[in-house]
Design an enzyme around this catalytic site. Sequence first.
Site, PDB file in Angstrom:
ATOM      1  N   GLU A 191       0.800  -1.297   0.053  1.00  0.00           N
ATOM      2  CA  GLU A 191       0.181  -0.110  -0.136  1.00  0.00           C
ATOM      3  C   GLU A 191       0.937   1.244   0.141  1.00  0.00           C
ATOM      4  O   GLU A 191       2.093   1.153   0.522  1.00  0.00           O
ATOM      5  CB  GLU A 191      -0.934  -0.225   1.242  1.00  0.00           C
ATOM      6  N   ASP A 226      -3.481   5.582   6.415  1.00  0.00           N
ATOM      7  CA  ASP A 226      -3.966   7.153   7.124  1.00  0.00           C
ATOM      8  C   ASP A 226      -4.643   6.711   8.434  1.00  0.00           C
ATOM      9  O   ASP A 226      -4.218   6.509   9.301  1.00  0.00           O
ATOM     10  CB  ASP A 226      -4.634   7.723   5.850  1.00  0.00           C
ATOM     11  N   LEU A 229      -6.874  -0.463   5.093  1.00  0.00           N
ATOM     12  CA  LEU A 229      -6.318  -1.747   5.293  1.00  0.00           C
ATOM     13  C   LEU A 229      -6.654  -2.836   6.551  1.00  0.00           C
ATOM     14  O   LEU A 229      -6.857  -3.988   6.130  1.00  0.00           O
ATOM     15  CB  LEU A 229      -4.703  -1.491   6.105  1.00  0.00           C
ATOM     16  N   LYS A 271       1.047   7.560   8.337  1.00  0.00           N
ATOM     17  CA  LYS A 271       0.533   9.021   8.814  1.00  0.00           C
ATOM     18  C   LYS A 271       0.125   8.655  10.340  1.00  0.00           C
ATOM     19  O   LYS A 271      -1.357   8.448  10.335  1.00  0.00           O
ATOM     20  CB  LYS A 271      -0.202   9.584   7.816  1.00  0.00           C
TER      21      LYS A 271
END
Length: 189
Positions: free
Chosen positions: A101, A105, A110, A133
């Site tokens: 990926e 975020d 996922l 992130k």
Amino acid sequence: MMDFPAKPPKVLISEADLSDRIHSIAEQINHDYKDSDCLVCIGILKGSVFFLVDLLKLVTVPVSIDFFQTSSYSSGTTPGEVRIRKDVEVSIRDCDVLLIEDIVDTGYTLRTILDLLKFRGARSVKLCALLDKASRRKVDVTIDYRGFAIDDVFVVGYGLDLNQRYRNLPYIGVYENDGLDPGSDPEVG
Ligand code: IMP
Ligand code: MG
């Protein structure tokens, strides 16, 4: 059609730094999967494509490759709802799966896909994500192979887009919007 600022996004991670990091991730993968008799690498379209290609050119264990495409609605009535728009075609039962990926975020995408792959009988499922992130995370996701941790900034390039633009930048850049609204379309890949 929205307007884009004329100046190119500022470099956050250079081509050389991407390449160095991807070489070391590939080494780890070659080591960890050296005894696997069935390794399926699954990219999430479209953002992961540049990363997947560069990474898998350095992977020396036999792999098959497939793709998911998802869409998520960040401002819908069901936060975190992720839809599968394109499913994988290869069988993953009793295989080791490595998900590839671009960025994790909130983690909703996922989480949904990891749960689905386990439900379908994968022998193991690991996640390789170029960018993390972490400060934006809403659901817990373990990243087994992580390229770079980044702050909460909107990044483009090397597969990542803003309304489908900038994917082909060879580096990861920070998008500075100069007051332009990037829009609120359902986000795809
Ligand atoms: P998540 O489900 O919130 O983890 O969303 C992950 C997806 O959102 C990624 O696969 C990207 O397509 C997209 N995304 C998240 N942050 C960014 C960003 O900074 N730039 C571009 N796309 C992003
Ligand atoms: Mg994506």
